[in-house]
Design a protein around this motif. Structure first.
Motif, PDB file in Angstrom:
ATOM      1  N   LEU A 277      13.329  10.528   8.513  1.00  0.00           N
ATOM      2  CA  LEU A 277      12.445  10.227   7.398  1.00  0.00           C
ATOM      3  C   LEU A 277      11.296   9.394   7.948  1.00  0.00           C
ATOM      4  CD1 LEU A 277      12.221  10.416   4.210  1.00  0.00           C
ATOM      5  CD2 LEU A 277      13.008   8.043   4.237  1.00  0.00           C
ATOM      6  N   VAL A 278      10.065   9.857   7.730  1.00  0.00           N
ATOM      7  CA  VAL A 278       8.903   9.214   8.350  1.00  0.00           C
ATOM      8  C   VAL A 278       7.827   8.952   7.297  1.00  0.00           C
ATOM      9  CG1 VAL A 278       7.280   9.275  10.268  1.00  0.00           C
ATOM     10  CG2 VAL A 278       9.409  10.589  10.420  1.00  0.00           C
ATOM     11  N   VAL A 279       7.310   7.722   7.285  1.00  0.00           N
ATOM     12  CA  VAL A 279       6.206   7.336   6.417  1.00  0.00           C
ATOM     13  C   VAL A 279       4.949   7.276   7.285  1.00  0.00           C
ATOM     14  CG1 VAL A 279       5.319   5.575   4.856  1.00  0.00           C
ATOM     15  CG2 VAL A 279       7.785   5.993   4.986  1.00  0.00           C
ATOM     16  N   TRP A 280       3.901   8.003   6.868  1.00  0.00           N
ATOM     17  CA  TRP A 280       2.716   8.182   7.686  1.00  0.00           C
ATOM     18  C   TRP A 280       1.492   7.505   7.093  1.00  0.00           C
ATOM     19  CZ3 TRP A 280       3.562  10.670  12.253  1.00  0.00           C
ATOM     20  CH2 TRP A 280       4.698  11.486  12.332  1.00  0.00           C
TER      21      TRP A 280
ATOM     22  N   ALA B   3      -1.961  12.389  10.817  1.00  0.00           N
ATOM     23  CA  ALA B   3      -0.963  11.817  11.719  1.00  0.00           C
ATOM     24  C   ALA B   3       0.347  12.580  11.620  1.00  0.00           C
ATOM     25  CB  ALA B   3      -0.750  10.340  11.394  1.00  0.00           C
ATOM     26  N   ALA B   4       0.751  12.941  10.397  1.00  0.00           N
ATOM     27  CA  ALA B   4       2.007  13.674  10.196  1.00  0.00           C
ATOM     28  C   ALA B   4       1.979  15.029  10.880  1.00  0.00           C
ATOM     29  CB  ALA B   4       2.277  13.839   8.698  1.00  0.00           C
TER      30      ALA B   4
ATOM     31  N   MET C 262       0.853  -1.200   0.000  1.00  0.00           N
ATOM     32  CA  MET C 262       0.000   0.000   0.000  1.00  0.00           C
ATOM     33  C   MET C 262       0.884   1.243   0.000  1.00  0.00           C
ATOM     34  SD  MET C 262      -2.935   1.040   2.753  1.00  0.00           S
ATOM     35  CE  MET C 262      -3.864   2.541   2.576  1.00  0.00           C
ATOM     36  N   THR C 263       0.635   2.153  -0.932  1.00  0.00           N
ATOM     37  CA  THR C 263       1.439   3.369  -1.031  1.00  0.00           C
ATOM     38  C   THR C 263       0.982   4.387   0.001  1.00  0.00           C
ATOM     39  OG1 THR C 263       1.760   3.004  -3.381  1.00  0.00           O
ATOM     40  CG2 THR C 263       2.168   5.220  -2.566  1.00  0.00           C
ATOM     41  N   PRO C 264       1.891   4.949   0.791  1.00  0.00           N
ATOM     42  CA  PRO C 264       1.500   5.908   1.826  1.00  0.00           C
ATOM     43  C   PRO C 264       1.010   7.215   1.229  1.00  0.00           C
ATOM     44  CG  PRO C 264       3.881   5.815   1.640  1.00  0.00           C
ATOM     45  CD  PRO C 264       3.336   4.710   0.781  1.00  0.00           C
ATOM     46  N   GLU C 265       0.133   7.894   1.974  1.00  0.00           N
ATOM     47  CA  GLU C 265      -0.354   9.189   1.537  1.00  0.00           C
ATOM     48  C   GLU C 265       0.717  10.260   1.666  1.00  0.00           C
ATOM     49  OE1 GLU C 265      -4.156  10.626   2.699  1.00  0.00           O
ATOM     50  OE2 GLU C 265      -4.865   8.648   3.266  1.00  0.00           O
ATOM     51  N   LEU C 266       1.580  10.113   2.645  1.00  0.00           N
ATOM     52  CA  LEU C 266       2.535  11.187   2.906  1.00  0.00           C
ATOM     53  C   LEU C 266       3.813  10.639   3.534  1.00  0.00           C
ATOM     54  CD1 LEU C 266       2.974  14.303   2.917  1.00  0.00           C
ATOM     55  CD2 LEU C 266       2.082  14.306   5.247  1.00  0.00           C
ATOM     56  N   VAL C 267       4.929  11.178   3.079  1.00  0.00           N
ATOM     57  CA  VAL C 267       6.237  10.935   3.672  1.00  0.00           C
ATOM     58  C   VAL C 267       6.805  12.300   4.033  1.00  0.00           C
ATOM     59  CG1 VAL C 267       8.566  10.032   3.286  1.00  0.00           C
ATOM     60  CG2 VAL C 267       6.581   8.875   2.259  1.00  0.00           C
TER      61      VAL C 267
ATOM     62  N   ARG D  15       9.230   5.251  15.996  1.00  0.00           N
ATOM     63  CA  ARG D  15       8.461   4.180  15.355  1.00  0.00           C
ATOM     64  C   ARG D  15       7.159   3.885  16.090  1.00  0.00           C
ATOM     65  NH1 ARG D  15      13.747   1.947  14.808  1.00  0.00           N
ATOM     66  NH2 ARG D  15      13.394   0.619  16.649  1.00  0.00           N
ATOM     67  N   ARG D  16       7.116   4.185  17.394  1.00  0.00           N
ATOM     68  CA  ARG D  16       5.907   3.918  18.183  1.00  0.00           C
ATOM     69  C   ARG D  16       4.868   5.037  18.103  1.00  0.00           C
ATOM     70  NH1 ARG D  16       9.685   1.915  22.150  1.00  0.00           N
ATOM     71  NH2 ARG D  16       9.481   3.885  23.279  1.00  0.00           N
ATOM     72  N   MET D  17       5.198   6.136  17.441  1.00  0.00           N
ATOM     73  CA  MET D  17       4.251   7.245  17.357  1.00  0.00           C
ATOM     74  C   MET D  17       3.000   6.840  16.585  1.00  0.00           C
ATOM     75  SD  MET D  17       6.606  10.628  16.669  1.00  0.00           S
ATOM     76  CE  MET D  17       5.144  11.494  16.098  1.00  0.00           C
ATOM     77  N   PRO D  18       1.839   7.337  16.983  1.00  0.00           N
ATOM     78  CA  PRO D  18       0.592   7.002  16.259  1.00  0.00           C
ATOM     79  C   PRO D  18       0.677   7.412  14.792  1.00  0.00           C
ATOM     80  CG  PRO D  18       0.101   8.078  18.354  1.00  0.00           C
ATOM     81  CD  PRO D  18       1.585   8.196  18.157  1.00  0.00           C
ATOM     82  N   GLY D  19       0.262   6.508  13.911  1.00  0.00           N
ATOM     83  CA  GLY D  19       0.215   6.824  12.498  1.00  0.00           C
ATOM     84  C   GLY D  19       1.515   6.629  11.746  1.00  0.00           C
ATOM     85  N   VAL D  20       2.579   6.176  12.422  1.00  0.00           N
ATOM     86  CA  VAL D  20       3.867   5.968  11.758  1.00  0.00           C
ATOM     87  C   VAL D  20       3.941   4.547  11.207  1.00  0.00           C
ATOM     88  CG1 VAL D  20       6.371   5.799  12.095  1.00  0.00           C
ATOM     89  CG2 VAL D  20       5.104   7.698  13.107  1.00  0.00           C
TER      90      VAL D  20
END
Length: 243
Positions: free
Chosen positions: A65-68, A73-74, A1-6, A33-38
């Protein structure tokens, strides 16, 4: 699944704060990594981008670098304990919003950006490369890189570049921002030094794991000089978002 936002977060810190940054690099990856939505996240050291080797480290610049799961969430990153902690440490920072266009390969055994469908994009694009070097091939790799780094410095359409890595040795990566996709493609596939490196990659066996991804650049919020951005901040042809 492609993320909506990085999102790419980059901080410039004073040299006196380097020990505190190193301490955060030891404790913050798991918290991030434990943050909601990550979905996927990496805290990264950076390099100047002039050599992409072990002597290229820039201890005054750090990145995440974070994938949300979602833009909502971001939006919580800045108020999170990790975001606030790096903001307190930094003397300047910038956040770049990214939409995945293409991605091949793996990072830590995962495909963090899914399988993007590409499509046309107007405006700046960001290229991310990441590789885990085979120890026995690392010296050969570092010897091959200087001509590519020198060619990249003068490439038409290059707006910013720097190295990234999860460890000082053997975990190499690059971030480069381009005026548009055509400039990136021209360098990647037509520049002789870069083409030579691509040709050598399968025969040399440099990498135990590799990833290459391209993104459309959305908002750029903060101080672009932290990225080494070469374009005038107010130039609508080469940049979008807030400087």
């Amino acid at each position: 699944m492609t993320p909506e936002l990085v999102t790419l977060h980059v901080w410039r810190i004073p040299r006196t704060a380097v020990p505190r940054a190193l301490a955060r690099m030891a404790t913050h990856p798991a918290r991030l990594r434990r943050m909601p939505g990550v979905r996927f996240a990496k805290l990264l050291g950076t390099g100047t981008g002039t050599g992409f080797g072990p002597g290229d480290t820039d201890l005054t610049r750090w990145a995440a670098l974070v994938v949300w799961d979602s833009p909502a969430a971001a939006a919580g990153f800045d108020a999170s304990p990790v975001g606030r902690s790096w903001a307190r440490l930094a003397r300047a920072g910038v956040q770049v919003e990214l939409r995945p266009l293409t991605s091949r390969g793996e990072w830590s055994g995962r495909r963090p950006f899914g399988e993007p469908s590409g499509g046309p994009v107007a405006g700046p694009v960001l290229a991310l490369t990441r590789a885990r070097l085979r120890a026995r091939r690392a010296v050969t790799f570092w010897r091959a890189i200087p001509p590519v780094a020198a060619a990249l410095h003068g490439a038409p359409g290059l707006l910013a570049r720097f190295g990234v890595g999860e460890a000082p040795l053997g975990w190499q990566g690059t971030v480069s921002v381009w005026r548009d996709a055509a400039d990136l493609v021209a360098f990647a596939y037509r520049h002789p030094e870069h083409r030579a490196a691509i040709t050598r990659t399968p025969t040399e066996g440099w990498y135990a794991e590799e990833l290459f991804a391209r993104f459309a650049v959305g908002d750029v919020v903060g101080d672009r000089t932290v990225l080494g951005w070469a374009a005038p901040a107010g130039d609508p042809e080469t940049a979008r978002g807030n400087a």
